[in-house]
Design an enzyme around this catalytic site. Structure first.
Site, PDB file in Angstrom:
ATOM      1  N   HIS A   1      -2.251  -3.918   5.078  1.00  0.00           N
ATOM      2  CA  HIS A   1      -2.021  -3.534   6.477  1.00  0.00           C
ATOM      3  C   HIS A   1      -3.355  -3.209   7.147  1.00  0.00           C
ATOM      4  O   HIS A   1      -4.264  -2.653   6.528  1.00  0.00           O
ATOM      5  CB  HIS A   1      -1.065  -2.339   6.574  1.00  0.00           C
ATOM      6  CG  HIS A   1      -1.605  -1.060   5.989  1.00  0.00           C
ATOM      7  ND1 HIS A   1      -2.213  -0.091   6.758  1.00  0.00           N
ATOM      8  CD2 HIS A   1      -1.632  -0.601   4.721  1.00  0.00           C
ATOM      9  CE1 HIS A   1      -2.584   0.907   5.979  1.00  0.00           C
ATOM     10  NE2 HIS A   1      -2.243   0.632   4.738  1.00  0.00           N
TER      11      HIS A   1
ATOM     12  N   ARG B   1       2.921   4.946   6.461  1.00  0.00           N
ATOM     13  CA  ARG B   1       3.312   4.275   7.704  1.00  0.00           C
ATOM     14  C   ARG B   1       3.850   2.873   7.484  1.00  0.00           C
ATOM     15  O   ARG B   1       4.213   2.190   8.447  1.00  0.00           O
ATOM     16  CB  ARG B   1       2.106   4.215   8.641  1.00  0.00           C
ATOM     17  CG  ARG B   1       1.538   5.578   9.022  1.00  0.00           C
ATOM     18  CD  ARG B   1       0.192   5.435   9.701  1.00  0.00           C
ATOM     19  NE  ARG B   1      -0.807   4.894   8.779  1.00  0.00           N
ATOM     20  CZ  ARG B   1      -2.059   4.574   9.135  1.00  0.00           C
ATOM     21  NH1 ARG B   1      -2.424   4.721  10.406  1.00  0.00           N
ATOM     22  NH2 ARG B   1      -2.898   4.110   8.240  1.00  0.00           N
TER      23      ARG B   1
ATOM     24  N   ASP C   1       0.444   3.767   1.773  1.00  0.00           N
ATOM     25  CA  ASP C   1       0.389   4.368   3.098  1.00  0.00           C
ATOM     26  C   ASP C   1       1.796   4.672   3.612  1.00  0.00           C
ATOM     27  O   ASP C   1       2.677   3.803   3.613  1.00  0.00           O
ATOM     28  CB  ASP C   1      -0.325   3.417   4.061  1.00  0.00           C
ATOM     29  CG  ASP C   1      -0.728   4.090   5.359  1.00  0.00           C
ATOM     30  OD1 ASP C   1       0.176   4.562   6.072  1.00  0.00           O
ATOM     31  OD2 ASP C   1      -1.931   4.119   5.678  1.00  0.00           O
TER      32      ASP C   1
ATOM     33  N   CYS D   1      -6.007   0.182   6.915  1.00  0.00           N
ATOM     34  CA  CYS D   1      -5.850   0.694   5.546  1.00  0.00           C
ATOM     35  C   CYS D   1      -6.992   1.644   5.192  1.00  0.00           C
ATOM     36  O   CYS D   1      -8.168   1.262   5.215  1.00  0.00           O
ATOM     37  CB  CYS D   1      -5.810  -0.473   4.563  1.00  0.00           C
ATOM     38  SG  CYS D   1      -5.633   0.035   2.834  1.00  0.00           S
TER      39      CYS D   1
ATOM     40  N   CYS E   1       0.836  -1.195   0.000  1.00  0.00           N
ATOM     41  CA  CYS E   1       0.000   0.000   0.000  1.00  0.00           C
ATOM     42  C   CYS E   1       0.873   1.248   0.000  1.00  0.00           C
ATOM     43  O   CYS E   1       1.989   1.249   0.533  1.00  0.00           O
ATOM     44  CB  CYS E   1      -0.909  -0.021   1.225  1.00  0.00           C
ATOM     45  SG  CYS E   1      -2.064   1.387   1.304  1.00  0.00           S
TER      46      CYS E   1
END
Length: 215
Positions: free
Chosen positions: A98, A46, A44, A101, A42
């Site tokens: 994750h 993080r 993302d 998400c 992803c």
């Protein structure tokens, strides 16, 4: 110093640190890459691919998009898979979602999200296929986590449908495909323990692109 300017300062400090620890670091990095792993994750911020696996630059070939989708009409991800398999000889392909998400959560909500609609529809399709199981989960947080896992499983399957993966596995015995979920709450990777060979056998009647039956 602005936050943008700080990035260049950070870069210089990082480069100096690498050279102090290993004077040959950048000489090796500049050589042709031969990673064993292709990671599809992803976007993302993080979930940094190298860091969560404890790997260094050059150890993993990375593709990231919203909600770690493997869509057969997305030339970006298809090109990454093809290049990774046929030119880099990756031994393992990992699709990693994750918990927490945002893309998966957005797909669970009955809202018009504009240009994101066709992208997130891939996740909504996963929900539709597993609606009975998901709706049986009364706890919304658990339903959210489970859709993350089911989405990873679907994208894992989409990778196995590709000609590059099937042909390489038949000819060379690799790559193997894996499905993971990263847990932001504790920093640990969860292996969904998906059976690659069994999945390949189960889908080959429809998606076999080699003309060869796996036993």
């Amino acid at each position: 110093m602005t936050p943008y300017e700080q990035l260049f300062q950070n870069n210089r400090l990082w480069a100096e640190e690498q050279l102090r620890a290993d004077p040959d670091f950048f000489n090796r990095l500049a050589r042709e890459q031969r990673p064993d792993f292709l990671y599809i994750g992803c976007s993302d911020s993080r979930v940094p691919a190298n860091q969560i696996m404890g790997l260094s630059p050059g150890d993993v070939f990375v593709h990231r998009n919203v909600a770690n989708l493997v869509n057969n009409v997305d030339l970006n991800v298809m090109s990454v898979i093809n290049y990774g398999v046929k030119h880099l000889d990756v031994k393992h392909i990992i699709v990693c979602g994750h918990y927490g998400c945002g893309g998966v959560k957005a797909a669970m909500q009955p809202r018009d999200l504009g240009i994101l609609n066709p992208w997130l529809r891939n996740i909504r399709d996963v929900y539709r296929m597993h609606k009975a199981e998901l709706d049986s989960l009364e706890d919304e947080a658990r339903r959210y986590d489970r859709l993350v896992e089911l989405n990873v499983t679907e994208q894992y399957t989409n990778i196995i449908k590709t000609a590059a993966v099937q042909q390489s596995f038949l000819a060379r015995g690799y790559p193997t495909v894996h499905g993971w979920v990263f847990d932001l709450r504790n920093g640990l990777i969860k292996d969904l323990n998906l059976d690659f060979r069994e999945t390949l056998r189960n889908i080959q009647e429809v998606y076999d692109l080699t003309g060869t039956v796996w036993r």
